[in-house]
Design an enzyme around this catalytic site. Structure first.
Site, PDB file in Angstrom:
ATOM      1  N   LYS A 541     -92.812  33.658  90.308  1.00  0.00           N
ATOM      2  CA  LYS A 541     -93.577  32.532  90.865  1.00  0.00           C
ATOM      3  C   LYS A 541     -93.199  32.279  92.327  1.00  0.00           C
ATOM      4  O   LYS A 541     -94.065  32.142  93.207  1.00  0.00           O
ATOM      5  CB  LYS A 541     -93.328  31.261  90.034  1.00  0.00           C
ATOM      6  CG  LYS A 541     -93.626  31.421  88.560  1.00  0.00           C
ATOM      7  CD  LYS A 541     -93.336  30.167  87.782  1.00  0.00           C
ATOM      8  CE  LYS A 541     -91.867  29.801  87.776  1.00  0.00           C
ATOM      9  NZ  LYS A 541     -91.013  30.788  87.100  1.00  0.00           N
ATOM     10  N   THR A 542     -91.897  32.190  92.593  1.00  0.00           N
ATOM     11  CA  THR A 542     -91.431  31.897  93.955  1.00  0.00           C
ATOM     12  C   THR A 542     -91.802  33.023  94.912  1.00  0.00           C
ATOM     13  O   THR A 542     -92.237  32.777  96.043  1.00  0.00           O
ATOM     14  CB  THR A 542     -89.905  31.678  93.962  1.00  0.00           C
ATOM     15  OG1 THR A 542     -89.577  30.652  93.030  1.00  0.00           O
ATOM     16  CG2 THR A 542     -89.428  31.272  95.348  1.00  0.00           C
ATOM     17  N   ASP A 595     -90.223  24.597  95.445  1.00  0.00           N
ATOM     18  CA  ASP A 595     -89.672  25.613  94.556  1.00  0.00           C
ATOM     19  C   ASP A 595     -88.834  24.974  93.451  1.00  0.00           C
ATOM     20  O   ASP A 595     -87.990  24.114  93.720  1.00  0.00           O
ATOM     21  CB  ASP A 595     -88.813  26.595  95.371  1.00  0.00           C
ATOM     22  CG  ASP A 595     -88.430  27.815  94.564  1.00  0.00           C
ATOM     23  OD1 ASP A 595     -89.217  28.192  93.675  1.00  0.00           O
ATOM     24  OD2 ASP A 595     -87.356  28.383  94.816  1.00  0.00           O
ATOM     25  N   ASP A 596     -89.070  25.423  92.208  1.00  0.00           N
ATOM     26  CA  ASP A 596     -88.320  24.905  91.050  1.00  0.00           C
ATOM     27  C   ASP A 596     -88.305  23.373  91.064  1.00  0.00           C
ATOM     28  O   ASP A 596     -87.260  22.736  91.258  1.00  0.00           O
ATOM     29  CB  ASP A 596     -86.874  25.431  91.068  1.00  0.00           C
ATOM     30  CG  ASP A 596     -86.751  26.747  90.315  1.00  0.00           C
ATOM     31  OD1 ASP A 596     -87.700  27.098  89.594  1.00  0.00           O
ATOM     32  OD2 ASP A 596     -85.714  27.418  90.463  1.00  0.00           O
ATOM     33  N   LYS A 623    -100.367  13.351  96.596  1.00  0.00           N
ATOM     34  CA  LYS A 623    -101.691  12.718  96.609  1.00  0.00           C
ATOM     35  C   LYS A 623    -102.046  12.123  97.968  1.00  0.00           C
ATOM     36  O   LYS A 623    -103.191  11.733  98.196  1.00  0.00           O
ATOM     37  CB  LYS A 623    -101.744  11.616  95.542  1.00  0.00           C
ATOM     38  CG  LYS A 623    -101.696  12.173  94.127  1.00  0.00           C
ATOM     39  CD  LYS A 623    -101.830  11.084  93.076  1.00  0.00           C
ATOM     40  CE  LYS A 623    -101.826  11.672  91.664  1.00  0.00           C
ATOM     41  NZ  LYS A 623    -101.967  10.641  90.628  1.00  0.00           N
ATOM     42  N   LYS A 695     -88.299  39.632  87.484  1.00  0.00           N
ATOM     43  CA  LYS A 695     -86.969  39.509  88.097  1.00  0.00           C
ATOM     44  C   LYS A 695     -85.916  40.185  87.224  1.00  0.00           C
ATOM     45  O   LYS A 695     -85.002  40.869  87.715  1.00  0.00           O
ATOM     46  CB  LYS A 695     -86.633  38.028  88.307  1.00  0.00           C
ATOM     47  CG  LYS A 695     -85.443  37.781  89.218  1.00  0.00           C
ATOM     48  CD  LYS A 695     -85.316  36.292  89.514  1.00  0.00           C
ATOM     49  CE  LYS A 695     -84.188  36.003  90.479  1.00  0.00           C
ATOM     50  NZ  LYS A 695     -84.069  34.554  90.781  1.00  0.00           N
TER      51      LYS A 695
END
Length: 738
Positions: A541-542, A595-596, A623, A695
């Protein structure tokens, strides 16, 4: 260009009649006048003794070869009657009309008499009497006004379209030239209506070339400042009173560091005809003694108060420049030092700018990087009411700034022909003016270093061979990193293994996320787009978010991760997250990677525990729409999507994508690209790696490559050997799958 022709020597004689001494003309015989006439005109001009240019008129009693000069003219040309003097026709250059003329007045006959001179009426008389005459700086001219003999000395000549003539200040007086008068206190001459003598037309003719002032990319901001702060002051006081408006007494220049706020204020102070500006650094005003700080503030306004008392509306403009004004004008009640000094400074400043005895001859210019810290009472109309954001320069602005800083080296042939400033301007997104100057300095240092030998620093340097090349500038771009730019190093660290084809599912999500960056670039209806990438730990994802940030080519890309906030309190973490968003709002296009997110929220499954303060901060920021003209993409990553859903953060994201683990066919694609297995073993290895995060795949491969049964990692990654499948299975069994 101005021209000379027909230079000849003539004999000096007196002006033929007493009243002609007040005309400022030189006289010669009708036959001699013809040689001084301008082509196609009845105006005759001559440069006399290489000192000044005089209008030439014919007079019958003067013999051919003679020129009649009055006593003032002879004294200025350092000649006497009977002396020879060189005379040649003078052809004025283009754009020779005088825009602004400053004259110092005195009586011909010194004495104790006093006289009031109306500047408006006198200017009308002089324009009418000396129209089409050429006046030179330092020239003295006699004239008669209301029965008195006067002399004016030309102290300043400003020609239309330029600040000064090429070398000598000289120009032709025309019907719309504006004249400003000066007179010493001992002369006995008191000038009234002085402000009416020079109106806004001075500035209409006299262009402000910002590039020559060293200001690049701020023409729109400067025009805004001029319109709001100076336009009313250029007009005479009676115009402002008829309109019923007061002058602007304060302005605030705010924006990121290094964008040119101090430079802009300094040049504004120089361009005004008032007193030299007082420049005050905020912290300098503070004093440890009770009441001393307030006295320091009062002293800044003392000259202006005295000037207004004695001269009223005729008072000069007093400019006070406050650098780092946030140091002393913090919001009242925000400091807890127990002394209340900061509060009393704000109070003292407010009363001076806009109190009961408010001054009308003061312009206060404040500068700050932190407008949010200032007391709101300072920012209301009547105080620092003109608030101009000096933001990061656009591409055209960056080009202007680079031209300013490379102008000298270009003039002196130190700039190599391969240097493309337009390309550099395109490559320096989100660089401030100060950072661009740093780039130029760094490039020059590379060029100079090539000419030096560290073995012998006393060796003579060949100046002619110094050339700043495009390569020097490219190296400088890697050395000088913009504060509000993309954090490329941080992003590259998030994808140490590079990017490989992980199969159709990963590719689909990546393309969709890249499409969102295009949407952000062109969209008018959605300036803020947010996307959440969720999936198992290690699924890439990162790395995907970092690749989107790098591939977007956005000027501002920053990653917010828990590793940069180790040991910080909740409040400090919130402040750091908010700062990244605030910095992003200064850029036209920006990407922020959260991240995370569960790590940012300090989530622990036991309990469960998390920081509600950081959670609420993130929800507000996700938002909050960026300012007008700014577009932003926020990419979040998480391995705990159910937790984020339970606290409502998932709802704050516009889109959520699931980043999966690798299936067998996906793992096979990856192994084919990294080429560490033989063709016979790839299918078996891929089968064993089914449902493995990318990973962890890399970790197992690394472990197997180092194994004793293989030929060592170096041999494997160079393609000389491959990983033995049996050893790979052993390594795979060592890893516990959850």
């Amino acid at each position: 260009m101005a021209g000379r022709s027909g230079s000849k020597t003539m004999i000096v004689t007196n002006t033929p009649a007493k009243d002609l001494a007040y005309t400022n003309c030189a006289y010669c015989s009708p036959s001699d006048v013809r040689q001084f006439l301008l082509p196609g005109s009845n105006i005759a001009l001559a440069l006399v003794g290489d000192v000044f240019v005089l209008s030439i008129a014919a007079y019958d009693t003067i013999q051919s070869g003679q020129i009649g000069l009055n006593a003032i003219q002879r004294r200025h040309a350092r000649v006497s009657t009977g002396d020879p003097v060189s005379v040649c026709r003078f052809i004025p250059p283009e754009d020779f009309n005088i825009a602004l003329l400053t004259l110092e007045l005195e009586f011909v006959k010194k004495g104790n008499k006093e006289e009031q001179v109306d500047a408006v009426l006198l200017a009308q008389q002089l324009r009418k009497r000396f129209v089409n005459q050429v006046l030179t700086s330092g020239q003295r001219v006699t004239f008669e006004y209301h029965g008195n003999g006067f002399i004016f000395t030309v102290t300043q000549v400003t020609v239309e379209g330029q600040d000064k003539s090429n070398n000598i200040e000289r120009g032709m007086l025309v019907s719309d030239s504006y004249i400003v008068f000066e007179a010493s206190n001992s002369s006995g001459i008191k000038i009234i209506n002085q402000r009416e003598a020079a109106s806004s037309n001075i500035f209409r003719h006299k262009e402000f070339n910002l590039q020559s002032l060293g200001i690049g990319g701020l023409s729109a901001e400067f025009a805004d400042i001029f319109r709001r702060a100076f336009a009313s002051r250029v007009f005479p006081p009676h115009v402002a009173s008829k309109l019923g408006v007061k002058h602007v007494k304060g302005m605030l220049l705010f924006g990121p560091p290094g964008t040119g706020k101090t430079l802009m204020a300094r040049q504004i102070g120089k361009m005004l005809n008032g007193r030299d500006p007082k420049i005050v650094n905020g912290p300098e005003v503070l004093s440890k003694f009770v009441g001393e700080t307030e006295k320091n503030v009062r002293d800044l306004f003392a000259d202006a108060e005295q000037d207004q008392k004695t001269r009223g509306d005729q008072s000069d403009l007093h400019v006070i420049i406050f650098d780092e004004i946030d140091a002393i004008c913090k919001s009242r009640g925000s400091t807890r030092d127990g002394t209340g000094v900061h509060d009393s400074i704000v109070n003292q400043l407010l009363t001076k700018i806009d109190g009961v005895e408010a001054l009308n001859n003061v312009l206060l210019i404040g500068m700050t990087n932190r407008k949010d810290l200032l007391d709101e009472a300072l920012l209301r109309p009547g105080r620092l009411e003109v608030q101009v954001e000096i933001s990061l320069p656009d591409e055209n602005g960056r080009l202007q700034i680079l031209q300013i800083h490379t102008n000298k080296m270009k003039e002196n042939s130190f700039l190599a022909p391969d240097v493309n400033l337009q390309e550099l301007a395109a490559r320096t997104k989100n660089y401030s003016g100060a950072e661009l100057e740093g780039v130029v300095k760094s490039a020059v240092s590379y060029a100079l270093n090539r000419q030096l030998s560290l073995d012998d620093l006393t060796k003579p340097v060949d100046e002619e061979s110094i050339k700043v090349t495009m390569d020097d500038f490219v190296n400088a771009l890697h050395e000088v990193i913009p504060s509000f730019g993309a954090s490329m190093d941080d992003l590259e660290r998030c994808r140490l293994n590079g990017i490989v084809d992980c199969g159709q599912r990963h590719d689909h999500i990546f393309k969709r996320t890249m499409l969102l960056t295009e949407q952000v670039k062109v969209s008018r209806g959605s300036p803020l787009v947010t996307v959440l990438l969720e999936g198992p730990s290690g699924s890439g994802k990162t790395a995907m978010a970092a690749t989107v940030g790098i591939g977007s080519d956005f000027p501002y890309v920053k990653i917010i991760s828990a590793e940069s906030m180790i040991g910080l309190s909740e409040a400090s973490k919130c402040a750091q997250i908010v700062k990244v968003f605030e910095d992003a709002y200064k850029s036209t296009l920006s990407i922020i990677v959260l991240d995370d997110i569960e790590r940012l929220l300090e989530y622990v499954a036991i309990g469960p525990r998390f920081s509600n303060l950081i959670s609420q901060t993130l929800m507000v920021l996700l938002k909050r729409l960026p300012p007008k003209g700014k577009n932003m993409l926020v990419i979040g990553t998480t391995s705990e999507v159910s937790f984020l859903d339970s606290v409502g953060i998932c709802d704050a994201f516009s889109v959520t994508y699931h980043v999966p683990t690798l299936k067998t066919e996906d793992a096979k694609k990856v192994l084919q690209q990294i080429k560490v297995f033989s063709d016979d073993d790839i299918d078996a290895a891929a089968e064993a790696l089914n449902d493995m995060p990318i990973k962890r795949l890399y970790m197992v491969v690394e472990m197997a490559a180092q194994g004793e049964y293989g030929g060592g990692a170096e041999a494997i990654y160079s393609g000389k050997e491959t990983i033995q499948i049996s050893h790979f299975y052993d390594c795979l069994q060592d890893i516990v799958r959850y």
